[in-house]
Design an enzyme around this catalytic site. Structure first.
Site, short mmCIF file in Angstrom:
data_model
loop_
_atom_site.label_atom_id
_atom_site.label_comp_id
_atom_site.label_asym_id
_atom_site.label_seq_id
_atom_site.Cartn_x
_atom_site.Cartn_y
_atom_site.Cartn_z
N LYS A 86 -9.42 10.27 -63.41
CA LYS A 86 -9.70 9.12 -62.53
C LYS A 86 -10.63 9.60 -61.42
O LYS A 86 -10.42 10.67 -60.86
CB LYS A 86 -8.39 8.57 -61.95
CG LYS A 86 -8.61 7.31 -61.11
CD LYS A 86 -7.30 6.60 -60.77
CE LYS A 86 -6.65 7.17 -59.54
NZ LYS A 86 -5.60 6.29 -58.98
N ARG A 136 0.55 1.53 -60.47
CA ARG A 136 1.29 2.78 -60.74
C ARG A 136 1.83 3.36 -59.44
O ARG A 136 2.83 4.07 -59.44
CB ARG A 136 0.47 3.76 -61.54
CG ARG A 136 -0.80 4.35 -60.95
CD ARG A 136 -0.61 5.21 -59.74
NE ARG A 136 -1.59 6.25 -59.61
CZ ARG A 136 -1.89 6.83 -58.46
NH1 ARG A 136 -1.34 6.43 -57.32
NH2 ARG A 136 -2.77 7.80 -58.43
N GLN A 141 -1.11 -2.23 -51.57
CA GLN A 141 0.11 -1.44 -51.79
C GLN A 141 1.35 -2.15 -51.28
O GLN A 141 2.42 -2.06 -51.88
CB GLN A 141 -0.03 -0.05 -51.15
CG GLN A 141 -0.98 0.86 -51.88
CD GLN A 141 -0.62 1.01 -53.35
OE1 GLN A 141 0.54 0.97 -53.74
NE2 GLN A 141 -1.63 1.16 -54.17
N ASP A 150 1.69 -5.46 -39.90
CA ASP A 150 0.29 -5.13 -40.18
C ASP A 150 -0.47 -5.28 -38.86
O ASP A 150 -0.15 -6.16 -38.05
CB ASP A 150 -0.29 -6.09 -41.24
CG ASP A 150 -1.57 -5.56 -41.88
OD1 ASP A 150 -1.55 -5.22 -43.05
OD2 ASP A 150 -2.61 -5.48 -41.16
N ASP A 160 1.04 11.80 -43.68
CA ASP A 160 1.87 11.86 -42.47
C ASP A 160 1.25 11.04 -41.34
O ASP A 160 1.49 11.30 -40.18
CB ASP A 160 2.05 13.33 -42.03
CG ASP A 160 0.72 14.07 -41.92
OD1 ASP A 160 -0.33 13.47 -42.25
OD2 ASP A 160 0.72 15.23 -41.50
N LYS A 178 6.08 10.74 -37.24
CA LYS A 178 6.00 11.89 -36.33
C LYS A 178 6.65 13.09 -37.02
O LYS A 178 7.63 12.92 -37.76
CB LYS A 178 6.75 11.59 -35.03
CG LYS A 178 6.03 10.58 -34.16
CD LYS A 178 6.51 10.63 -32.73
CE LYS A 178 5.57 9.76 -31.91
NZ LYS A 178 5.70 9.89 -30.49
N1 LIG Z 1 -0.08 7.74 -52.44
C1 LIG Z 1 -0.66 7.00 -53.35
O1 LIG Z 1 -0.41 7.14 -54.53
C2 LIG Z 1 -1.61 5.95 -52.93
C3 LIG Z 1 -2.25 5.15 -53.86
C4 LIG Z 1 -3.10 4.13 -53.42
C5 LIG Z 1 -3.29 3.94 -52.07
N2 LIG Z 1 -2.67 4.77 -51.19
C6 LIG Z 1 -2.84 4.63 -49.76
O2 LIG Z 1 -2.13 3.48 -49.33
C7 LIG Z 1 -2.75 2.96 -48.18
C8 LIG Z 1 -2.99 1.47 -48.32
O3 LIG Z 1 -3.87 1.21 -49.41
P1 LIG Z 1 -4.18 -0.28 -49.87
O4 LIG Z 1 -4.92 -0.20 -51.15
O5 LIG Z 1 -2.93 -1.08 -49.79
O6 LIG Z 1 -5.18 -0.75 -48.71
P2 LIG Z 1 -5.52 -2.23 -48.23
O7 LIG Z 1 -6.81 -2.15 -47.53
O8 LIG Z 1 -5.34 -3.20 -49.34
O9 LIG Z 1 -4.36 -2.56 -47.17
C9 LIG Z 1 -4.19 -1.86 -45.99
C10 LIG Z 1 -3.54 -2.77 -44.96
O10 LIG Z 1 -3.13 -1.97 -43.86
C11 LIG Z 1 -3.46 -2.65 -42.66
N3 LIG Z 1 -3.51 -1.64 -41.61
C12 LIG Z 1 -4.55 -0.88 -41.20
N4 LIG Z 1 -4.14 -0.02 -40.24
C13 LIG Z 1 -2.81 -0.24 -40.07
C14 LIG Z 1 -1.82 0.31 -39.23
N5 LIG Z 1 -2.09 1.29 -38.40
N6 LIG Z 1 -0.56 -0.18 -39.31
C15 LIG Z 1 -0.25 -1.19 -40.17
N7 LIG Z 1 -1.15 -1.75 -40.99
C16 LIG Z 1 -2.40 -1.28 -40.93
C17 LIG Z 1 -4.73 -3.39 -42.96
O11 LIG Z 1 -4.90 -4.48 -42.04
C18 LIG Z 1 -4.47 -3.85 -44.40
O12 LIG Z 1 -3.81 -5.10 -44.43
C19 LIG Z 1 -4.03 3.79 -47.98
O13 LIG Z 1 -3.78 4.81 -47.06
C20 LIG Z 1 -4.26 4.38 -49.35
O14 LIG Z 1 -5.00 5.59 -49.31
C21 LIG Z 1 -1.84 5.75 -51.58
#
Ligand SMILES: NC(=O)c1ccc[n+]([C@@H]2O[C@H](COP(=O)([O-])OP(=O)(O)OC[C@H]3O[C@@H](n4cnc5c(N)ncnc54)[C@H](O)[C@@H]3O)[C@@H](O)[C@H]2O)c1
Length: 326
Positions: free
Chosen positions: A72, A115, A143, A165, A233, A237
């Site tokens: 990927k 996933r 997510q 949010d 993280d 905290k």
């Molecule tokens: N660990 C994993 O397997 C994995 C996989 C995919 C995405 N992610 C991570 O998950 C996170 C979210 O991804 P997504 O695709 O849902 O993004 P997204 O852009 O669809 O959604 C993110 C949301 O978070 C909000 N936001 C921004 N800063 C914020 C804060 N400080 N507090 C609360 N809300 C806040 C935004 O307004 C938005 O609604 C990212 O950090 C991404 O890298 C992790």
């Protein structure tokens, strides 16, 4: 020499295949077991970082028992919303493990969304209290949606969702959509604390920061709770993470690699990875009082286990576009 054609699958093609979240959770649980038994190959993902806090990661994996091999190539750009673009975009390539020849190229955004929710659900199955009723979600985007969808399938008593949010419009959209779709009680809260306190499960899904400025305090998190961090993280905290009785991750090697790259400067000792827990080599939750966290980084084995099912179904259903390699 004649090479076979490759199957190209757009996001719409993948959605039309209609793989269910239940099927993806089963596949992800199965692949964690394979990992725990040492039957997968998955080097830590390297990345490039063209902009601050943005990444493009290469995620290869091979799962012999599924005959799944591939890569990927996925990006995360926190500022993309200003351009009307998604945070996560990318492609996935599947190869024939016998010959190495590419057999499919597909969009990876749907797979990544689903996933990741499925991996949280697998973690929750082993690490959350079975009677968990209230979930907190911080970050109500892609997510936030898929994690709720998946958790509802493994935590049968889940009925309240406290949602936070920083963007009020996104929050309201989430509350309206999720209430309508799942019939659960989605309560908007106006601070991170409101989405952590008195919750049995907490999922953080805001942006990932290399040098985070986290806000979640140890005292906000309930004893007996399960936390799943998808944003490294960035939200928790160090003291809150150190207050956990069990600090788990999806892949120890990946976490150590990130540490060597300057992330995760102050995290607790790792108790286990999810593969070890699913394969019954280490115990999951043992008491109703334990505080447990899973630092889920997101693994290529989850992507390949899902992608191979999509590829097989697409061929059977006649979905997708065949493209020449020659
Ligand atoms: N660990 C994993 O397997 C994995 C996989 C995919 C995405 N992610 C991570 O998950 C996170 C979210 O991804 P997504 O695709 O849902 O993004 P997204 O852009 O669809 O959604 C993110 C949301 O978070 C909000 N936001 C921004 N800063 C914020 C804060 N400080 N507090 C609360 N809300 C806040 C935004 O307004 C938005 O609604 C990212 O950090 C991404 O890298 C992790």
């Amino acid at each position: 020499m004649n090479l076979p054609e490759i199957l190209y699958l757009s996001r719409r093609d993948i959605e039309n295949i209609g793989l269910s979240m239940k099927e993806i959770i089963n596949a992800v649980e199965n692949v964690f077991r394979e990992k725990g038994l040492g039957r997968t190959e998955m080097p830590p993902k390297p990345g490039i970082h063209p902009k601050k806090d943005a990444f493009i990661h290469a995620m290869p994996a091979y799962i012999p028992n599924l005959k799944a091999a591939g890569l990927k190539w996925v990006s995360g750009y926190p500022e993309n919303y200003k351009l009307g673009l998604p945070y996560i975009t990318g492609l996935l390539i599947l190869n024939d493990p016998e010959t190495g020849v590419p057999i499919s190229v597909m969009d990876c955004t749907w797979i990544t969304a689903k996933r990741t929710g499925a991996a949280t659900a697998v973690a929750a199955k082993y690490l959350a209290r079975k009677d968990s009723e209230t979930m907190g979600i911080l970050g109500c985007g892609v997510q936030g949606r898929s994690n709720l969808e998946a958790l509802l399938l493994v935590l049968k008593d889940l009925e309240n969702v406290k949602a936070y949010d920083i963007n009020k419009d996104n929050l309201q959209r989430y509350v309206d959509e999720m209430t309508k779709k799942y019939g659960v009680n989605v309560i908007p809260v106006d601070s991170p604390k409101g989405a952590v306190e008195e919750c049995d499960v907490v999922v953080t899904a805001g942006p990932i920061r290399k040098h985070p400025n986290p806000v979640i305090e140890a005292s906000w998190f309930s004893d007996g709770g399960f936390a799943c961090a998808l944003d490294f993280d960035s939200y928790w905290k160090p003291k809150a993470m150190h207050s956990m009785d069990k600090f788990c991750t999806d892949d120890v090697n990946q976490l150590m690699y990130y540490k060597s790259e300057g992330y995760f400067s102050d995290i607790p000792k790792i108790y286990a990875d999810l593969g070890e827990i699913v394969a019954n080599k280490k115990k999951g939750r043992e008491t109703d009082e334990e505080r447990i966290m899973a630092m889920n980084l997101g693994l290529a084995i989850e992507d390949m286990a899902t992608a191979i099912m999509i590829y097989e179904k697409a061929k059977k259903m006649g979905i997708g576009t065949w493209l020449p390699l020659n």
